[in-house]
Design an enzyme around this catalytic site. Structure first.
Site, PDB file in Angstrom:
ATOM      1  N   HIS A   1       0.732  -1.178   0.132  1.00 15.21           N
ATOM      2  CA  HIS A   1      -0.008  -0.043  -0.068  1.00 15.21           C
ATOM      3  C   HIS A   1       0.995   1.369   0.007  1.00 15.21           C
ATOM      4  CE1 HIS A   1      -3.467   2.696   1.448  1.00 15.21           C
ATOM      5  NE2 HIS A   1      -2.410   3.193   2.035  1.00 15.21           N
ATOM      6  N   GLU A   2       1.877   1.061   0.826  1.00 14.89           N
ATOM      7  CA  GLU A   2       2.851   2.537   0.924  1.00 14.89           C
ATOM      8  C   GLU A   2       3.581   2.619  -0.310  1.00 14.89           C
ATOM      9  OE1 GLU A   2       2.005   4.502   2.968  1.00 14.89           O
ATOM     10  OE2 GLU A   2       0.761   3.224   4.325  1.00 14.89           O
TER      11      GLU A   2
ATOM     12  N   HIS B   1       1.602   4.278  -2.912  1.00 15.93           N
ATOM     13  CA  HIS B   1       1.708   5.767  -2.759  1.00 15.93           C
ATOM     14  C   HIS B   1       2.920   6.430  -3.275  1.00 15.93           C
ATOM     15  CE1 HIS B   1      -2.063   6.478  -0.515  1.00 15.93           C
ATOM     16  NE2 HIS B   1      -1.670   5.851   0.490  1.00 15.93           N
TER      17      HIS B   1
ATOM     18  N   GLU C   1      -6.719   6.454  -1.047  1.00 19.16           N
ATOM     19  CA  GLU C   1      -6.651   5.232  -0.366  1.00 19.16           C
ATOM     20  C   GLU C   1      -7.168   4.105  -0.998  1.00 19.16           C
ATOM     21  OE1 GLU C   1      -4.761   5.089   2.672  1.00 19.16           O
ATOM     22  OE2 GLU C   1      -4.257   7.131   2.176  1.00 19.16           O
TER      23      GLU C   1
END
Length: 284
Positions: free
Chosen positions: A129-130, A133, A205
């Site tokens: 997930h990070e 980003h 998100e």
């Protein structure tokens, strides 16, 4: 490209906001321009360091937690990115975030709490997930939004304290409209800051969940989000700047009714449902 445009718009908004406030406080235009540009320079070059510093995060050397470095490197390689630095945040609140102005200067930060709570697979889902980003350059927007949100609140406090005291001469009569404007700004500033975070964060998100799950496994991230939601309820972050809440994978602060109303993150249940649907679609 879209994220770069958003970044420039946010930086222009910050310049315009500070310049307008300086004019209201009767500051010389040249000084006002300098004061307006300083936060943008800080936001671009130093905001990641300031965020890490605010949470006492420490960059891990390669020999510290080599398994974590290997995990981050493995996921970054799948995304076609250089390995970001890895930082540890000394708190029991289970959470993670990414910061930095570009993929070459990125940092993935994890808390001590998340390392204790999640399995290796679930942690890898969070790392995915990070990394997502970072790949899509959300991290610069996140750090600038944090700076902008904090600046809005800080400027409101400046106006309440300084307005009509330091920048109005004794010969000038105080303007009641300026006082009313100052009070309104103080009331509305935190709401405006939250709305900015809200607008930037929620869809970002969802997208990071989906793209991060492609790098790892949607079920790993779904299980991680469920655990993190419960973990944050038990161990909310007691110290920290709410202006940075949108940077974390889960809002780390205590959630009262108002906080839920203006949440910077989409509902965790909805995020989990989307990931489980993704599992069905790809047959995993």
């Amino acid at each position: 490209m879209i994220n770069q445009i958003k970044t420039y718009l946010l930086m222009a908004l910050l310049v315009g906001l500070i310049y307008a406030i300086c004019m209201m406080l009767h500051i010389h235009p040249l000084i006002a321009i300098i004061l307006a540009l300083i936060p943008n320079v800080i936001a671009y070059y130093m905001s990641d360091k300031l965020v890490l510093m605010s949470y006492n995060a420490r960059i891990l050397e390669e020999h510290e937690m080599p398994w974590l470095h290997q995990m981050v490197e493995r996921v970054a390689r799948k995304a076609g990115l250089p390995k970001p630095k890895v930082a540890i945040v000394p708190t029991e609140t289970p959470n993670a975030f990414a910061t930095g102005r570009n993929p070459e200067n990125a940092v993935v930060a994890v808390t001590e709490g998340i390392l204790k709570l999640l399995s290796p697979e679930e942690l890898e889902g969070v790392i995915g997930h990070e990394i997502s980003h970072i790949k899509h350059r959300d991290i610069l927007i996140s750090t600038i939004v944090a700076t902008l949100a904090g600046a809005i609140v800080m400027i409101a406090e400046w106006m309440l304290y300084w307005g009509g005291i330091f920048f109005v001469s004794e010969e000038e009569e105080s303007n009641p409209l300026e006082l009313i404007g100052t009070i309104l700004l103080l009331i509305l500033a935190p709401i405006a800051a939250t709305i900015i975070q809200f607008a930037i964060s929620r869809q970002r998100e969802f997208y990071a969940d989906e793209e991060g799950a492609k790098l790892t496994h949607p079920l790993w991230l779904a299980n991680a989000l469920a655990k993190l939601e419960r973990g944050v309820e038990l161990y909310p972050l007691e110290r920290g700047n709410p202006a940075t809440a949108h940077m974390f994978i889960i809002n780390p602060f205590r959630k009262d009714f108002i906080a839920k109303l203006f949440s910077t993150h989409p509902p965790t249940e909805e995020r989990i449902e989307r990931l489980l649907e993704m599992c069905k679609r790809i047959g995993k």
